[in-house]
Every structure is written in C-alpha cells, then in structure tokens.
Motif scaffolding. Sequence first.
Motif, PDB file in Angstrom:
ATOM      1  N   ILE A   4       0.833  -1.211   0.000  1.00 62.34           N
ATOM      2  CA  ILE A   4       0.000   0.000   0.000  1.00 62.34           C
ATOM      3  C   ILE A   4       0.862   1.254   0.000  1.00 62.34           C
ATOM      4  O   ILE A   4       0.524   2.254  -0.607  1.00 62.34           O
ATOM      5  N   SER A   5       1.975   1.225   0.686  1.00 60.63           N
ATOM      6  CA  SER A   5       2.801   2.421   0.786  1.00 60.63           C
ATOM      7  C   SER A   5       4.224   2.008   1.112  1.00 60.63           C
ATOM      8  O   SER A   5       4.461   0.975   1.733  1.00 60.63           O
ATOM      9  N   PHE A  33      -1.376  12.002   5.521  1.00 60.04           N
ATOM     10  CA  PHE A  33      -0.650  10.898   4.887  1.00 60.04           C
ATOM     11  C   PHE A  33      -1.570  10.237   3.878  1.00 60.04           C
ATOM     12  O   PHE A  33      -2.721   9.958   4.176  1.00 60.04           O
ATOM     13  N   LEU A  34      -1.077  10.001   2.677  1.00 62.43           N
ATOM     14  CA  LEU A  34      -1.878   9.317   1.667  1.00 62.43           C
ATOM     15  C   LEU A  34      -1.217   7.990   1.305  1.00 62.43           C
ATOM     16  O   LEU A  34       0.009   7.902   1.245  1.00 62.43           O
ATOM     17  N   PRO A  35      -2.006   6.951   1.067  1.00 58.41           N
ATOM     18  CA  PRO A  35      -1.432   5.682   0.638  1.00 58.41           C
ATOM     19  C   PRO A  35      -0.924   5.804  -0.804  1.00 58.41           C
ATOM     20  O   PRO A  35      -1.183   6.788  -1.486  1.00 58.41           O
ATOM     21  N   GLY A  36      -0.236   4.776  -1.249  1.00 59.14           N
ATOM     22  CA  GLY A  36       0.245   4.748  -2.625  1.00 59.14           C
ATOM     23  C   GLY A  36       1.754   4.766  -2.693  1.00 59.14           C
ATOM     24  O   GLY A  36       2.428   5.128  -1.734  1.00 59.14           O
ATOM     25  N   VAL A  37       2.272   4.331  -3.833  1.00 61.61           N
ATOM     26  CA  VAL A  37       3.712   4.300  -4.063  1.00 61.61           C
ATOM     27  C   VAL A  37       4.031   4.996  -5.382  1.00 61.61           C
ATOM     28  O   VAL A  37       3.183   5.082  -6.264  1.00 61.61           O
TER      29      VAL A  37
END
Lengths: 331, 331
Positions: A25-26, B109-113
């Motif tokens: 997810i991160s 904070f945001l999820p993701g890559v």
Amino acid sequence: VAVYTDLGSETLGGLIAEFDVGTLISAKGIAEGVSNSNWLIETSGRSGVTQRFILTMYEKRVEVADLPFFLGLLDHLAARGCSVPRTIHDRGDAAFRMLGDKAIALIEFLPGVSVGSPTPAQGFSVGAALARIHLAGADFGVARANDLERAGWRELAQNCGFSGLESVATGLAGQVAAALDDVDAHWPADLPEGVIHADLFPDNVLMLGDRVTGLIDFYFACNDSYAYDLAVTHAAWSFDASGASCDTAIGRALVEGYQSQRPLLPAECAALPVLARGASLRFLLTRAWDWMHTPAGALVTRKDPLAFARRLERYRQSDAAGLFFADPAAK
Amino acid sequence: VAVYTDLGSETLGGLIAEFDVGTLISAKGIAEGVSNSNWLIETSGRSGVTQRFILTMYEKRVEVADLPFFLGLLDHLAARGCSVPRTIHDRGDAAFRMLGDKAIALIEFLPGVSVGSPTPAQGFSVGAALARIHLAGADFGVARANDLERAGWRELAQNCGFSGLESVATGLAGQVAAALDDVDAHWPADLPEGVIHADLFPDNVLMLGDRVTGLIDFYFACNDSYAYDLAVTHAAWSFDASGASCDTAIGRALVEGYQSQRPLLPAECAALPVLARGASLRFLLTRAWDWMHTPAGALVTRKDPLAFARRLERYRQSDAAGLFFADPAAK
C-alpha cells in the motif's frame, strides 16, 4: 543515515508478494541505519487489516554472512518476550532473501520514539530491557565474535595514526595511548559473557513514555561480557551529546533497572568504571576514524570523537563508581 | 533527499500536542523532499484509531513566505475532491507553526507508491489528475510567480557559464544557446494560465495500480500556462531516466487522460512541442547548476543534466507532435 538504493514500486511490490502479508500500500524510504537502506512499508495485511513493516536492504556484503545471527537473534529474543522486532519470514520460511547481490529482510514495525533527553525513569526501563535480552539470549545457539573488542583497539588506534588523532584534536593521541595502556592493564577477566547488543544508544531504543517498546538495530550484536554492554549503555545514556556532563541519576537508574532483572556479580560491579573507559575508547576510536575519513563539507554529520574523549576522562575520576551506584562502598 | 534537522521525541511530542490528533506513537525521518525535512508520524488519533501524517519542516527561509500559497492550495484542491494531501491545522486553526526560525506543517498521509516504470494506463490517470488540479485551482484566490519561468532561463544559463556547461558535457553550452533562441522565438503567448504543479515527476505521484492516490510536493507550484505543466509532465513521464528513449504510448495516454478532463485548445496542442523543449531546458539548466555545485564524491546523487539535453533533442525532431497525439494532423 540514508537510503542508498532506490527501489521502484514494481520491485517492492514483487518483493512483498513473496511474503504472506497482503499487497503493498505504501513505501517510504526512512533515514535509519548507518550502512543499510530502510523503507517503512504498509501492506493490506493477511486479513484486510493494514500492517506495517521495516524493509531493510543490507548494502555491504560482509553483513550477509552475519544475517543468520542478527535475524535469528531477533526471532529468538522476540519469542522469549523481549521487546525486539520479529523477522517476517517469506513464504519459503527464509528470514532473508537476495535481490541481486544484496540481502533484504522484512522486519516487524514497532511503535515508539527515540528519546532525546532521557529521564531516570526511562534509564531504569532501558537497563531492565538490556538485562532481559542478556537473560533471554543465554540459550541462543549461534555466536558472533565482537569485531570491536578490546583486543583490536590498539590496532584501530594505529590505523588512525598519531597525526590522524592529533588532527582531530591536539593531545588526543596521547590520551588514546594512555587509555590503551590503562584498559589493557585493568581489563577484567572471566566476567559472565553472552550475546550483547553493544550499541544501545537512545537512537536504538523506541519508547512510549517510560516504557521500552523496542530495542532495535542489532547489527553490532555479538558475544562479549554482559557488564561491558551495560557500560556501553551507561556511556550512551547518562551523558549529554557533548560528553561534558554526566547525569548521575540516569546512570544509577540504568544500573538499578538492570539489576532488577539480573543482579550483577561483585566483580561486574567493580569492573564497571574500567569497562566504561573501554567503551568510551571504542567509540572514540571508531568516531576518530570516521572523522578523518569524512570530508568536513560532506552532508553526513560527523560525530565528534571528543564527546567520548570527555566521557573517558570522566570515567577515570576517582569517584567514577558513583556514576553507577548510589552507595559504591556497599558493593 | 535527507533529514536535515534532528528533532527529539520530546519536541515532536510537544508539537503534536498542538494539533487535535491524539498523542505521538511513532516518528520516522523519511527520505523525501529536497530542501525540507520530513517525518512519518503516527498518533493515537482523536478517537483512538491511529492516524498517520507527514510532518514537514521547511529548512529555507524563503519558503516560509510561500507557505500560505502552498498549504492553502492543498486545502483548496483537497476540498474540491483532488487527490492531494490536506493540511492539518493546529488548535488555533493555523496551517503552519514556527519552531524557532523554521516553519513546520502537519500534512495528511496518503497511501500509494511512486511508480518506477509507468504504463500507458498509469499515464492516462496522471494526465487526468493533472487536469483536475488545473480545473480545481482556477478559483484559488492566491497567486505565485514562477521562479523558473522562461524569462529567467537565459540568466540561469549565464550563471552556469559557458565553461561550466562545457564541464558537464562538451557541446552543452552551444546546445543551450540554440535552445534559448529557439524557445524565445517560438514561445506561445496567451495560452490559458492558472495554478500549475510544475514538477509532476513520478516521484511526486502516489499510485495504487492504475489509480492516482496522491499528487504531492507542490513546492514548485505557481501560476503559469496549463499546457506548460502538461509539457513538464510529458517530459517527466514518457522518457526513461536517461532521456534516451521516449515511450510514445505513455506520452499520448497522458495527453488523452488530460483531455478527458480538460480538452486542450488548438493553440495549446500546437504549442506542446516547444513547451516541452522549454520544460527540458528548464530541468537541464537547474540540473547543470546543481551538478556544477555538487562535488562528485558527495553522498547526494547528482541528477544528470544530459537526461534533459536528450529530451530537448527529441522534442526538436520534426515528428515531435506525434509524441503527444496519435493523429497530430487532426489537431
């Protein structure tokens, strides 16, 4: 303190798929670890509850040979209730995997923050946590020699060289020579030994309030005397960063906390000042070496060797036993 | 890409107490941001559910003056449904606080890559997300000049100097001089303008699969033409890191995704190649400056200016319109 390797999200996602932790997810590169790269990873978890981990990539080949010791030790201590992060094994039950020529490990994330200005109550907790890993490590079946044991300090000093040490500070070479003679003459024999952390600075302890939530960064862990580990921890916790001032209350609380779990033998108590001089010398020498080999303008902060030269001097004072015990005479 | 300032847990805990987000549980310095320090923070949350945030400390004084623009923009765009992190205001409703002479902000904070090797489907999503911030920013009441607008590139090149540019690569000074004349002669006037991101590299986009979960790092955001922002994003996304190879499918998907939200005017379509030459020149020049001012042995990775010299050349080819549109003749 840097992320050395840049891993793409595809590579990270593929790595995470090798573990039973859900999908990526991160991932954030974090500024921890001296010689390895670390990411704070969030995954969807096995059962839909998000989980966090530290993904560590070992950048130096020499470390790979020691990973069975380092990672096995974490599992051993965690299984015995110590506050250390567990290693997450992959689907084939391996504690680490290779990515090209580098090893990576997925390690449990623990809450807590590193304390900047410890209190005696925090020192007590850290001492107790240190004793617990000493006790729990006693039946760990793997051993690792201390790369930075006393027997090697003279060579380390020779490698720095007289002029190298003098370039750090005038008079340092003489102080080092005297300290080498001192520790060689007074180093205790036959103290109880076992697995020690060997680098338990506040950076490597996570706390919430007075509670220790995690001991981390076991990459100097090795077999040596328990009391030496306590002396290292004393030097790390009871001085300000400059090494100029020692907080006796923290130092004593640390030893008290330690003894709440593992009472020291009289020989260990008596040896603490010389062990602490040795610990100071060890950090003085490795810092001096790094200092001489880091350009002044480099982005890496050089750690001042003199912060440990000052500790060394303090531990030489005739009242040094009082830094460890409220009533040294009773020991 | 470094944590410049070391904040103790006591300071961090005190800072967090100024916000209505519960107590500090964890803080990790993260390797993001070029000129500021960042921590990934976990707190106990307002209602017992842990929450995560990015705490940013602005290390340069000049940025503080722009914080009302940068942080206000995040709130403005987030309120309009854009995938950008919200600013968490403190208990006094301030978007940032001062800690000594440095400003700090707490950001969602945001999820993701970040994607390493984008696909056309990801390019489409990024184009659409870019257009959405252009549309949503139209009624943002604050403006900020583009520090790195075309009018300043000649001076930037002069500051690098002929010999400086030639020290990066033989022939680079001549290529820059020709490119400056080219963009000055062909730069379009009167394109639609508004708030742009101006630095939307893959690093600054968080994704989960094909979905954009966050546009981040708005610290180059400013007012300039929308099509220039699309050209910057095209240069950032549709080439490999060396700049040697352009993936036409990604570039076209990016523009298609953009037009799915905000159709381009004919003048914008026609200008994309020269705008992309300008974008390449802008990154070429700032990278050349940084290159000349970073020692080769420094721990910071120098970004190769030639990666943008190669893009510049590619955008000069007579078929450059085909990098943006499957059927350029129809435009």
